[in-house]
Scaffold this active site. Structure first.
Site, PDB file in Angstrom:
ATOM      1  N   ARG A 273       0.796  -1.220   0.000  1.00  0.00           N
ATOM      2  CA  ARG A 273       0.000   0.000   0.000  1.00  0.00           C
ATOM      3  C   ARG A 273       0.838   1.285   0.000  1.00  0.00           C
ATOM      4  NH1 ARG A 273      -3.044  -3.925   1.928  1.00  0.00           N
ATOM      5  NH2 ARG A 273      -0.988  -4.605   2.554  1.00  0.00           N
ATOM      6  N   THR A 274       1.758   1.361   0.965  1.00  0.00           N
ATOM      7  CA  THR A 274       2.489   2.618   1.168  1.00  0.00           C
ATOM      8  C   THR A 274       3.339   2.939  -0.055  1.00  0.00           C
ATOM      9  OG1 THR A 274       2.589   1.993   3.488  1.00  0.00           O
ATOM     10  CG2 THR A 274       3.995   3.816   2.801  1.00  0.00           C
TER      11      THR A 274
ATOM     12  N   HIS B 201       4.643   5.722  11.710  1.00  0.00           N
ATOM     13  CA  HIS B 201       4.204   5.606  10.306  1.00  0.00           C
ATOM     14  C   HIS B 201       3.236   6.781  10.076  1.00  0.00           C
ATOM     15  CE1 HIS B 201       3.095   4.069   6.497  1.00  0.00           C
ATOM     16  NE2 HIS B 201       2.725   2.849   6.804  1.00  0.00           N
TER      17      HIS B 201
ATOM     18  N   ARG C 113      11.306   3.816   4.067  1.00  0.00           N
ATOM     19  CA  ARG C 113      10.811   2.798   5.012  1.00  0.00           C
ATOM     20  C   ARG C 113      12.017   1.979   5.433  1.00  0.00           C
ATOM     21  NH1 ARG C 113       5.652  -1.166   4.709  1.00  0.00           N
ATOM     22  NH2 ARG C 113       4.728   0.814   5.328  1.00  0.00           N
TER      23      ARG C 113
ATOM     24  N   LYS D 196      25.082  -6.347  -0.559  1.00  0.00           N
ATOM     25  CA  LYS D 196      26.543  -6.548  -0.527  1.00  0.00           C
ATOM     26  C   LYS D 196      27.148  -5.860   0.695  1.00  0.00           C
ATOM     27  CE  LYS D 196      26.431  -6.111  -5.529  1.00  0.00           C
ATOM     28  NZ  LYS D 196      26.655  -5.105  -6.583  1.00  0.00           N
TER      29      LYS D 196
HETATM   30  N1   CP Z   1      -0.315  -0.081   5.963  1.00  0.00           N
HETATM   31  C1   CP Z   1       0.881  -0.369   5.392  1.00  0.00           C
HETATM   32  O1   CP Z   1       1.896   0.226   5.729  1.00  0.00           O
HETATM   33  O2   CP Z   1       0.834  -1.349   4.448  1.00  0.00           O
HETATM   34  P1   CP Z   1       2.078  -1.791   3.541  1.00  0.00           P
HETATM   35  O3   CP Z   1       3.064  -2.494   4.454  1.00  0.00           O
HETATM   36  O4   CP Z   1       1.499  -2.696   2.496  1.00  0.00           O
HETATM   37  O5   CP Z   1       2.685  -0.547   2.975  1.00  0.00           O
END
Ligand code: CP
Length: 319
Positions: free
Chosen positions: A55-56, A135, A105, A83
């Site tokens: 999603r993100t 998040h 991320r 590596k």
């Molecule tokens: N909600 C969320 O962060 O989903 P993803 O891990 O699929 O990005």
């Protein structure tokens, strides 16, 4: 105007509401035949993902393309990270390749702060989830979804004052819970967190929440939304509950619990879902569920964040 988006804890109520209002403008654009804005034409944004995401990652990419940015997608898997290349050397490399913004991320809590604070690169940094820390864009899209449902077309300029939200499940490992707790507090909502004692982290007593271990008791009061959290088995190196069946019986949104919810109570989940563990399909697929609206709204919120940070204004120009 904020320079980076690293956490919701540090986001003022005014900044949060401005971002939600800009996301409303982006949602209005999304209804047009031509959904694109030229705002970030000529800017290059890298999506630096050291952890898996559906999603993100995709909604950031959709948001960037709708704003006409050039997009580089970087996965740690398949890169020179495998590596042994460090975060510093990776970001120095990207700096030389010429990026204007970084979305990151990372499994380590604090990695986005490191990029923002060190002199490795001097561009805006957006946290797309760091370890168990925060998040922030997930919490913003959750608040946007909730505000739209609670206030309807009249949501501009508003917070979530007086709304009651119950957050349930694996709080210990959840950056989504932490970002939501702080943002909901800034927006004036009341939050109850429900989990087995093993999944409430130490320090939670200092959070602006009520803690409960009894989901049925928490749901016996009227609530605007129940937010189910994913059980993050991949982060568990020990047993936090006896087994999946006992977890579902104690803290899952089962068919029995779903049947007892008021029809007005919204069902939220950040995804990906463990159907049958923290949430039953009857609830996830019901008309009370806003889980897919959360996904759709993620694009508008991420457009708003990137637009505001990279243009330095929350006023949406169509030029
Ligand atoms: N909600 C969320 O962060 O989903 P993803 O891990 O699929 O990005």
């Amino acid at each position: 105007m904020i320079r980076h988006l690293l956490s919701t804890r540090d986001l003022s109520r005014t900044s949060a509401i401005a971002l939600l209002d800009t996301a409303e403008d982006m949602a209005a654009l999304g209804a047009r035949e031509n959904k694109k804005l030229p705002a970030l034409r000529g800017k290059t944004i890298v999506n630096l993902f050291y952890e898996d995401s559906t999603r993100t990652r995709i909604s950031f990419e959709v948001a960037q393309k709708r704003l006409s940015a050039d997009v580089i997608n970087f996965s740690a898997r398949g890169s020179s990270v495998s590596k042994g290349e460090s975060l510093k050397d990776t970001i120095l490399t990207l700096r030389e390749l010429g990026v204007d913004g970084v979305v990151i991320r990372h499994p380590s809590s604090g990695a986005p702060q490191l990029l923002a604070e060190r002199d490795w690169i001097d561009v805006p940094v957006v946290n797309a989830g760091d370890g168990t820390h925060e998040h922030p864009t997930q919490a913003l899209l959750d608040a946007f979804t909730l505000r739209k449902e609670v206030s309807g077309d009249d949501s501009r300029g508003r917070g979530l004052d007086g709304a009651r939200v119950v957050i349930v499940g694996d709080v210990f490992h959840s950056r989504v819970a932490r970002s939501n707790i702080w943002l909901l507090e800034h927006l004036g909502a009341r939050v109850t967190v429900v989990a087995p004692a093993t999944l409430i982290p130490s320090g939670a007593e200092r959070w602006p929440i009520t803690v409960s271990y009894d989901l049925d008791a928490a749901l016996s009061e009227p609530v605007d939304a129940v937010m189910m959290l994913r059980v993050q088995s991949e982060r568990m190196r020990e047993a936090f509950f006896p087994n999946a069946h006992e977890y579902a019986q104690g803290w899952g949104l089962t068919e029995e619990r779903f049947a007892r919810l008021a029809p007005s109570t919204l069902i939220m989940h950040p995804g990906p879902m463990n159907r049958g563990l923290e949430i039953c399909s009857a609830a996830a697929d019901s008309s009370q569920s806003v889980i897919l609206q959360q996904v759709a709204n993620g694009v508008f919120v991420r457009m708003a964040v990137l637009y505001s940070i990279l243009t330095g204004t929350s006023e949406v120009s169509h030029e």
